[in-house]
Design an enzyme around this catalytic site. Structure first.
Site, PDB file in Angstrom:
ATOM      1  N   HIS A 324      27.938  50.084  40.406  1.00 45.42           N
ATOM      2  CA  HIS A 324      27.671  49.407  39.134  1.00 45.42           C
ATOM      3  C   HIS A 324      28.326  48.034  39.065  1.00 45.42           C
ATOM      4  O   HIS A 324      27.893  47.162  38.309  1.00 45.42           O
ATOM      5  CB  HIS A 324      28.084  50.284  37.943  1.00 45.42           C
ATOM      6  CG  HIS A 324      29.560  50.408  37.713  1.00 45.42           C
ATOM      7  ND1 HIS A 324      30.267  51.541  38.007  1.00 45.42           N
ATOM      8  CD2 HIS A 324      30.453  49.536  37.210  1.00 45.42           C
ATOM      9  CE1 HIS A 324      31.539  51.367  37.684  1.00 45.42           C
ATOM     10  NE2 HIS A 324      31.678  50.150  37.208  1.00 45.42           N
ATOM     11  N   ASP A 369      27.528  56.351  42.700  1.00 48.49           N
ATOM     12  CA  ASP A 369      28.058  55.055  42.238  1.00 48.49           C
ATOM     13  C   ASP A 369      29.038  54.480  43.264  1.00 48.49           C
ATOM     14  O   ASP A 369      30.245  54.421  43.042  1.00 48.49           O
ATOM     15  CB  ASP A 369      28.734  55.235  40.885  1.00 48.49           C
ATOM     16  CG  ASP A 369      29.100  53.898  40.248  1.00 48.49           C
ATOM     17  OD1 ASP A 369      28.597  52.851  40.720  1.00 48.49           O
ATOM     18  OD2 ASP A 369      29.881  53.910  39.279  1.00 48.49           O
ATOM     19  N   GLN A 461      37.838  50.205  31.472  1.00 49.11           N
ATOM     20  CA  GLN A 461      37.324  48.855  31.663  1.00 49.11           C
ATOM     21  C   GLN A 461      38.280  47.993  32.476  1.00 49.11           C
ATOM     22  O   GLN A 461      39.416  47.793  32.095  1.00 49.11           O
ATOM     23  CB  GLN A 461      37.083  48.169  30.318  1.00 49.11           C
ATOM     24  CG  GLN A 461      36.028  48.833  29.486  1.00 49.11           C
ATOM     25  CD  GLN A 461      36.623  49.846  28.562  1.00 49.11           C
ATOM     26  OE1 GLN A 461      37.370  50.685  28.998  1.00 49.11           O
ATOM     27  NE2 GLN A 461      36.283  49.752  27.310  1.00 49.11           N
ATOM     28  N   GLY A 462      37.759  47.382  33.547  1.00 42.82           N
ATOM     29  CA  GLY A 462      38.555  46.452  34.329  1.00 42.82           C
ATOM     30  C   GLY A 462      39.004  47.022  35.651  1.00 42.82           C
ATOM     31  O   GLY A 462      39.309  46.291  36.570  1.00 42.82           O
ATOM     32  N   ASP A 463      39.051  48.349  35.774  1.00 43.55           N
ATOM     33  CA  ASP A 463      39.463  48.980  37.019  1.00 43.55           C
ATOM     34  C   ASP A 463      38.289  49.557  37.795  1.00 43.55           C
ATOM     35  O   ASP A 463      38.473  50.200  38.823  1.00 43.55           O
ATOM     36  CB  ASP A 463      40.478  50.093  36.730  1.00 43.55           C
ATOM     37  CG  ASP A 463      41.731  49.557  36.085  1.00 43.55           C
ATOM     38  OD1 ASP A 463      42.039  49.992  34.980  1.00 43.55           O
ATOM     39  OD2 ASP A 463      42.369  48.678  36.684  1.00 43.55           O
ATOM     40  N   SER A 464      37.080  49.333  37.310  1.00 43.28           N
ATOM     41  CA  SER A 464      35.884  49.829  37.993  1.00 43.28           C
ATOM     42  C   SER A 464      35.887  49.438  39.463  1.00 43.28           C
ATOM     43  O   SER A 464      36.264  48.321  39.826  1.00 43.28           O
ATOM     44  CB  SER A 464      34.629  49.264  37.331  1.00 43.28           C
ATOM     45  OG  SER A 464      34.366  49.933  36.130  1.00 43.28           O
TER      46      SER A 464
END
Length: 510
Positions: A324, A369, A461-464
């Site tokens: 993603h 993913d 959010q932000g560590d994906s």
């Protein structure tokens, strides 16, 4: 009656030393203490009982002195953790293997350090805690504490106390310890040593391999000295070895015996998640860490330097991340920053040559993913860049893991990402448990997914795309979740063991 402790300097390459006749350590003029006060302390034992101390630095790893293991074989050893007494209580764990520093030299007194790998993982509790390795040697005058079960005097005490002992000493720098003020001289005090003393207080026979701790960090490993609590002579050498948490793989253990500036080994930290609608990752209730501790971590960025996802380097030119993260971008639009604790500076920036998303990735359900990025140039390993091994098996429920990234530190009210790399610890929840009624996802958990959970801790959010690491292997890629650190909703990761074949094939052919 000044007594010194020679310790291995953390920031220098591991070169400790030992004295040939002081290999069984003891506390002199110490006092009873408890394992709750020193939960990192372990007892290294044979069938005859305790013979050396050590320090627990992660779920599988004990740090001790090389001289403790010179006449041992791993199948004869056990480690007792979590007990104030060396002869009872706590838990006895078998040893899987051990490694003395390859440069250890008994005569030259260098590199007196070793790691012991446990046959089963240790879970932290009130009586068992991992200790952080210091990043630099403490200054002269810093108060430190040494602990162990060595006998309480030098000549006349023939039995070990059953209760853990501790004694406070003061740090003396390498330069001061080698000066004419004391009796070792520059030829004996090498550049990897540090001293500590206090009048009539010391550690010698019986405490070898045990911890010297200052400012809540492990600053030394008891090694050698001239007698016990003698006047103006060092008592024992404590050695430091810096190494990257998560990289004590058996085939490469010697290459990992490098001096890395460690952040928090005492808390081997783990995993997180991202919500389905927010794919830019953040750590919730994490703590600052360093790239030396997690040298596989990378920042995936736009060409203007804006960090938007994390990733893991697995070989000289391959990054594993989440599909993603790359769904709406091309290789020409991104760059990778490696080897830096900060995402906005330092380390090395490399352009991307190509990228590939898993062909069966389904954005709506987060199925498969995972993606890889191929770098435009090869990157060599160093103290701040290390390739991480892909897990071949999904870890069991309850396994402790660590997740890292630069996502913001809370869910709703934090709008800026921290500049410093963050880490947080969680427990693995396998896909069957995660899909059960114990949690709230149900059928949303697919066969390519893995969960991890610890109430109030998470990655979103932000560590994906970032790493979930357990047992020194990459076990997950931060994928999605319902909110951040929300009760009943574990973080969800792409299961690396399930995707391993595709990752390796893609890395080879892209």
């Amino acid at each position: 009656m000044f007594r010194f402790v020679v310790i291995f300097a953390v920031f220098s390459v591991a070169y400790g030393t030992i004295l040939t006749n002081d290999f069984n350590g003891r506390i002199v003029n110490g006092e009873d203490t408890s394992i709750q006060a020193h939960p990192y302390q372990i007892s290294l034992q044979t069938s005859s009982g305790h013979f050396c101390g050590g320090s627990l630095i992660d779920a599988y790893t004990v740090l001790t002195a090389a001289h403790c293991l010179q006449k041992s074989s791993y199948d004869k050893l056990q480690v007792r953790v979590g007990s104030t007494n060396h002869n009872s209580g706590g838990k006895l764990i078998d040893v899987r293997t051990f490694y003395a520093h390859p440069g250890y030299n008994k005569t030259a007194r260098r590199n007196d350090v070793a790691v012991v790998k446990l046959a089963a993982p240790v879970v932290e509790s009130a009586t068992v805690r991992f200790i952080e390795l210091a990043a630099e040697s403490p200054a002269t005058g810093t108060t430190a504490v040494v602990s162990g079960w060595g006998s309480k005097c030098y000549f006349w005490c023939v039995t070990l106390p059953t209760t853990l002992q501790k004694v406070d000493v003061n740090i003396v720098s390498l330069e001061d310890c080698a000066s004419k003020q004391y009796k070792y001289g520059a030829k004996s005090i090498l550049d990897t040593m540090l001293c500590a003393y206090e009048t009539q207080k010391d550690a010698c026979q019986g405490d070898s391999g045990g911890p010297l701790v200052a400012e809540s960090k492990l600053v030394g490993v008891v090694s050698w000295g001239n007698g016990c609590a003698k006047e103006v002579t060092p008592v024992f050498m404590l050695m430091y070895l810096r190494f990257a948490h998560g990289f004590w793989t058996l085939p490469k253990v010697y290459s990992m015996l490098r001096l890395f500036t460690l952040f928090a080994l005492a808390s081997a930290i783990t995993a997180g998640t991202v919500p389905t609608s927010l794919f830019v990752g953040r750590i919730v209730k994490g703590v600052n860490t360093t790239i030396e501790v997690h040298p596989y971590q990378v920042s995936i960025q736009k060409l203007n330097g804006r960090h938007f996802c994390g990733g893991s380097i697995i070989d000289e030119d391959t990054i594993v991340t989440a599909a993603h993260c790359l769904r709406t971008t091309t290789a020409a639009q991104i760059q990778i920053r490696l080897g830096s604790t900060s995402y906005n500076g330092g380390g090395r920036v490399v352009r991307a040559r190509a990228l590939q998303i898993h062909p069966d990735y389904v954005h709506k359900t987060n199925y498969n993913d995972v993606a890889i990025v191929k770098l435009a140039e090869s990157v060599s390993e160093s103290t701040r860049i290390r390739y991480i091994r892909l897990a071949s098996r999904t870890p069991l429920t309850g396994t402790r893991a660590v997740v890292t990234g630069w996502g913001v530190e809370c869910y709703k009210n934090c709008t800026k990402s921290p500049l410093i790399l963050q880490e947080v610890e969680v427990g693995i929840v396998d896909r069957n448990a995660c899909a059960s009624k114990a949690y709230k996802y149900g059928s949303k958990i697919k066969d390519t997914m893995l969960c991890a959970y610890d109430l109030g801790k998470d990655a979103c959010q932000g560590d994906s795309g970032g790493p979930l690491v357990a047992n020194n292997e990459l076990v997950g890629v931060v994928s999605w979740g319902n909110g951040c650190a929300t009760a009943g909703y574990p973080g969800v990761y792409c299961d690396v063991a399930d995707e391993r074949t595709w990752i390796l094939n893609a890395a080879r052919t892209l």
